[in-house]
Design a protein around this motif. Structure first.
Motif, PDB file in Angstrom:
ATOM      1  N   ASP A   3     -52.764 -12.112   8.632  1.00  0.00           N
ATOM      2  CA  ASP A   3     -52.902 -12.225   7.181  1.00  0.00           C
ATOM      3  C   ASP A   3     -51.850 -13.172   6.605  1.00  0.00           C
ATOM      4  O   ASP A   3     -50.742 -13.300   7.118  1.00  0.00           O
ATOM      5  CB  ASP A   3     -52.747 -10.844   6.534  1.00  0.00           C
ATOM      6  CG  ASP A   3     -54.002  -9.997   6.701  1.00  0.00           C
ATOM      7  OD1 ASP A   3     -55.001 -10.534   7.210  1.00  0.00           O
ATOM      8  OD2 ASP A   3     -53.967  -8.821   6.321  1.00  0.00           O
ATOM      9  N   PHE A   4     -52.224 -13.839   5.527  1.00  0.00           N
ATOM     10  CA  PHE A   4     -51.317 -14.745   4.828  1.00  0.00           C
ATOM     11  C   PHE A   4     -51.455 -14.452   3.341  1.00  0.00           C
ATOM     12  O   PHE A   4     -52.368 -13.754   2.901  1.00  0.00           O
ATOM     13  CB  PHE A   4     -51.658 -16.210   5.136  1.00  0.00           C
ATOM     14  CG  PHE A   4     -53.086 -16.577   4.841  1.00  0.00           C
ATOM     15  CD1 PHE A   4     -53.470 -17.031   3.579  1.00  0.00           C
ATOM     16  CD2 PHE A   4     -54.061 -16.469   5.830  1.00  0.00           C
ATOM     17  CE1 PHE A   4     -54.784 -17.368   3.301  1.00  0.00           C
ATOM     18  CE2 PHE A   4     -55.387 -16.801   5.554  1.00  0.00           C
ATOM     19  CZ  PHE A   4     -55.750 -17.240   4.288  1.00  0.00           C
ATOM     20  N   VAL A   5     -50.548 -14.964   2.558  1.00  0.00           N
ATOM     21  CA  VAL A   5     -50.597 -14.782   1.114  1.00  0.00           C
ATOM     22  C   VAL A   5     -51.542 -15.816   0.524  1.00  0.00           C
ATOM     23  O   VAL A   5     -51.425 -17.018   0.796  1.00  0.00           O
ATOM     24  CB  VAL A   5     -49.192 -14.920   0.491  1.00  0.00           C
ATOM     25  CG1 VAL A   5     -49.262 -14.814  -1.030  1.00  0.00           C
ATOM     26  CG2 VAL A   5     -48.261 -13.861   1.065  1.00  0.00           C
ATOM     27  N   ALA A   6     -52.488 -15.368  -0.272  1.00  0.00           N
ATOM     28  CA  ALA A   6     -53.478 -16.268  -0.857  1.00  0.00           C
ATOM     29  C   ALA A   6     -52.802 -17.305  -1.752  1.00  0.00           C
ATOM     30  O   ALA A   6     -51.881 -16.996  -2.510  1.00  0.00           O
ATOM     31  CB  ALA A   6     -54.506 -15.473  -1.656  1.00  0.00           C
ATOM     32  N   ASP A   7     -53.273 -18.552  -1.659  1.00  0.00           N
ATOM     33  CA  ASP A   7     -52.785 -19.612  -2.543  1.00  0.00           C
ATOM     34  C   ASP A   7     -53.319 -19.441  -3.952  1.00  0.00           C
ATOM     35  O   ASP A   7     -52.669 -19.832  -4.927  1.00  0.00           O
ATOM     36  CB  ASP A   7     -53.209 -20.978  -2.004  1.00  0.00           C
ATOM     37  CG  ASP A   7     -52.575 -21.298  -0.660  1.00  0.00           C
ATOM     38  OD1 ASP A   7     -51.350 -21.487  -0.619  1.00  0.00           O
ATOM     39  OD2 ASP A   7     -53.311 -21.354   0.348  1.00  0.00           O
ATOM     40  N   TYR A   8     -54.514 -18.874  -4.059  1.00  0.00           N
ATOM     41  CA  TYR A   8     -55.166 -18.643  -5.348  1.00  0.00           C
ATOM     42  C   TYR A   8     -55.024 -17.169  -5.684  1.00  0.00           C
ATOM     43  O   TYR A   8     -55.492 -16.304  -4.937  1.00  0.00           O
ATOM     44  CB  TYR A   8     -56.636 -19.057  -5.246  1.00  0.00           C
ATOM     45  CG  TYR A   8     -57.461 -18.826  -6.476  1.00  0.00           C
ATOM     46  CD1 TYR A   8     -57.057 -19.290  -7.722  1.00  0.00           C
ATOM     47  CD2 TYR A   8     -58.684 -18.151  -6.388  1.00  0.00           C
ATOM     48  CE1 TYR A   8     -57.839 -19.086  -8.850  1.00  0.00           C
ATOM     49  CE2 TYR A   8     -59.473 -17.949  -7.502  1.00  0.00           C
ATOM     50  CZ  TYR A   8     -59.051 -18.419  -8.734  1.00  0.00           C
ATOM     51  OH  TYR A   8     -59.822 -18.219  -9.851  1.00  0.00           O
ATOM     52  N   ALA A  10     -56.388 -15.048  -7.567  1.00  0.00           N
ATOM     53  CA  ALA A  10     -57.550 -14.181  -7.725  1.00  0.00           C
ATOM     54  C   ALA A  10     -58.306 -13.944  -6.427  1.00  0.00           C
ATOM     55  O   ALA A  10     -59.316 -13.233  -6.417  1.00  0.00           O
ATOM     56  CB  ALA A  10     -58.495 -14.780  -8.770  1.00  0.00           C
ATOM     57  N   ALA A  11     -57.840 -14.517  -5.325  1.00  0.00           N
ATOM     58  CA  ALA A  11     -58.550 -14.399  -4.050  1.00  0.00           C
ATOM     59  C   ALA A  11     -57.982 -13.274  -3.201  1.00  0.00           C
ATOM     60  O   ALA A  11     -56.784 -13.006  -3.217  1.00  0.00           O
ATOM     61  CB  ALA A  11     -58.460 -15.706  -3.279  1.00  0.00           C
ATOM     62  N   SER A  12     -58.868 -12.635  -2.452  1.00  0.00           N
ATOM     63  CA  SER A  12     -58.419 -11.764  -1.370  1.00  0.00           C
ATOM     64  C   SER A  12     -58.444 -12.586  -0.089  1.00  0.00           C
ATOM     65  O   SER A  12     -58.943 -13.721  -0.074  1.00  0.00           O
ATOM     66  CB  SER A  12     -59.335 -10.538  -1.242  1.00  0.00           C
ATOM     67  OG  SER A  12     -60.671 -10.923  -1.013  1.00  0.00           O
ATOM     68  N   VAL A  13     -57.893 -12.054   0.972  1.00  0.00           N
ATOM     69  CA  VAL A  13     -57.732 -12.828   2.207  1.00  0.00           C
ATOM     70  C   VAL A  13     -58.529 -12.216   3.347  1.00  0.00           C
ATOM     71  O   VAL A  13     -58.499 -11.006   3.565  1.00  0.00           O
ATOM     72  CB  VAL A  13     -56.237 -12.918   2.595  1.00  0.00           C
ATOM     73  CG1 VAL A  13     -56.064 -13.496   3.990  1.00  0.00           C
ATOM     74  CG2 VAL A  13     -55.470 -13.756   1.578  1.00  0.00           C
ATOM     75  N   GLN A  69     -60.200 -16.051   0.519  1.00  0.00           N
ATOM     76  CA  GLN A  69     -59.554 -17.199   1.163  1.00  0.00           C
ATOM     77  C   GLN A  69     -59.523 -16.963   2.661  1.00  0.00           C
ATOM     78  O   GLN A  69     -59.058 -15.924   3.140  1.00  0.00           O
ATOM     79  CB  GLN A  69     -58.141 -17.441   0.630  1.00  0.00           C
ATOM     80  CG  GLN A  69     -57.526 -18.713   1.211  1.00  0.00           C
ATOM     81  CD  GLN A  69     -56.254 -19.173   0.512  1.00  0.00           C
ATOM     82  OE1 GLN A  69     -55.771 -18.514  -0.400  1.00  0.00           O
ATOM     83  NE2 GLN A  69     -55.712 -20.299   0.944  1.00  0.00           N
ATOM     84  N   LEU A  70     -60.004 -17.961   3.409  1.00  0.00           N
ATOM     85  CA  LEU A  70     -60.106 -17.852   4.857  1.00  0.00           C
ATOM     86  C   LEU A  70     -59.022 -18.634   5.588  1.00  0.00           C
ATOM     87  O   LEU A  70     -58.603 -18.254   6.693  1.00  0.00           O
ATOM     88  CB  LEU A  70     -61.480 -18.356   5.331  1.00  0.00           C
ATOM     89  CG  LEU A  70     -62.706 -17.474   5.139  1.00  0.00           C
ATOM     90  CD1 LEU A  70     -62.962 -17.169   3.678  1.00  0.00           C
ATOM     91  CD2 LEU A  70     -63.935 -18.152   5.735  1.00  0.00           C
TER      92      LEU A  70
END
Length: 257
Positions: A3-8, A10-13, A69-70
Motif C-alpha cells: 500500500d502507498f499513500v494516494a496522491d489524490y 479523494a482516492a482509495s488505494v 489509485q492503482l
C-alpha cells in the motif's frame, strides 16, 4: 508493491504490480483517458491489478464516482501501449492514465453517468494543477493510438470537461455539404490537412496522399472533437473545427495556417 499513500486525496488505494520507472526521470505532462471496455467494472479493475495482464493505470473511476489509485503518480503505469503525440513516443513515461469504467464500443457505447464524469473532472483538475498539465494535453487513448484504439469513444463528454476547466475544446462546426477530401485523393490540400493534424499533435507523416493512416487519424480527431459523425472524411466541419482548435492555442494564435 505494498500500500502507498494516494496522491489524490479523494482516492482509495488498490496497488497494481504493473508499473516501472518513468524513463529519464520524466514527469507527467499529459493525462490520457480510457474506457475499460469490459463487461463490468470489478472485472476490469481485477485485470488492471493482475500481474498476468501487464497493464495498469494510475487511476480507476467507477460508475458511481468512486476513485481508486492503482499506481503512484511518480511511477510509470502501463496504459497507453504503442502510442505517440507531438513527437513523443513513450507516452507512458510522460502521462497519468485514468481508466473509466464503461463497456464502450463492445457494450454499445453506453452514456457515462454524471456522477462518474464529475469524479473524472475533479481528478483531472487536481492532477492538472499539481503537475501543471496544459489543457491541450488532456487526451483520449484514441488520440495517441489512432486506428489501434477507439476509447474513450464518441459518447465521452469532452465538452462537459472543458466547461469545468479540463481539456481543450471548441464547438464543432455544423455538418453541411460542400467540398470534401477522402481516401485515395492526393495533392496540396491533403498535405495541408496532414500538416494541421500533425501540428495539433497527431502522429501523421505529411505525404500529400490521403492514405489509410490519414483516414484513421482523422477518425480519431472526429471521435474527440466532432463526434456527431465519425467517418474519416475531411469535410468543411472537420477542417474548420481543426483550424479553430489550432488557432485557439497560444503558440499558433498569430500564425497563418
Amino acid at each position: 508493491m505494498s500500500d502507498f499513500v494516494a496522491d489524490y486525496a479523494a482516492a482509495s488505494v488498490r496497488p497494481s504490480p504493473n508499473h516501472g520507472e518513468r524513463v529519464s526521470g520524466r514527469k507527467p505532462d499529459s493525462i490520457i483517458l480510457h474506457y475499460t471496455g469490459m463487461p463490468n467494472a470489478d472485472q476490469a479493475l481485477d485485470w488492471l491489478c493482475n500481474e498476468e495482464s501487464q497493464v495498469s493505470s494510475h487511476y480507476f473511476v467507477h460508475e458511481d464516482g468512486r476513485v481508486i489509485q492503482l499506481v503512484p503518480e511518480e511511477r510509470r503505469a502501463w496504459h497507453a501501449g504503442k502510442s505517440a503525440w507531438a513527437g513523443e513516443v513513450d507516452i507512458n513515461s510522460c502521462s497519468i492514465g485514468i481508466e473509466i469504467a464503461n463497456t464502450g464500443h463492445p457494450g454499445g457505447l453506453p452514456m457515462f453517468p454524471f456522477v462518474q464524469i464529475d469524479a473524472v473532472i475533479q481528478l483531472c483538475l487536481d492532477c492538472g494543477e499539481r503537475w501543471s498539465i496544459r489543457p491541450e494535453r488532456v487526451l483520449g487513448h484514441s488520440d495517441v493510438a489512432p486506428i489501434r484504439k477507439v476509447d474513450p469513444g464518441e459518447n465521452f463528454p469532452w465538452n462537459s470537461l472543458h466547461a469545468s476547466g479540463v481539456g481543450h475544446w471548441v464547438e464543432a462546426s455544423p455538418i453541411a455539404g460542400g467540398r470534401f477530401f477522402q481516401l485515395g485523393e492526393a495533392g496540396q490540400p491533403i498535405e495541408a490537412l496532414q500538416s494541421m493534424l500533425s501540428l495539433y499533435g497527431y502522429d501523421l507523416e505529411i505525404t500529400g496522399n490521403f492514405c489509410d493512416r490519414t483516414k484513421g487519424v482523422l477518425e480519431a480527431f472526429q471521435r474527440h472533437f466532432r463526434p456527431a459523425l465519425v467517418d474519416g472524411i475531411a469535410d468543411f466541419s472537420t477542417i474548420d473545427t481543426l483550424h479553430r482548435l489550432l488557432t485557439s492555442l497560444p503558440k499558433y494564435s498569430q500564425v497563418e495556417i
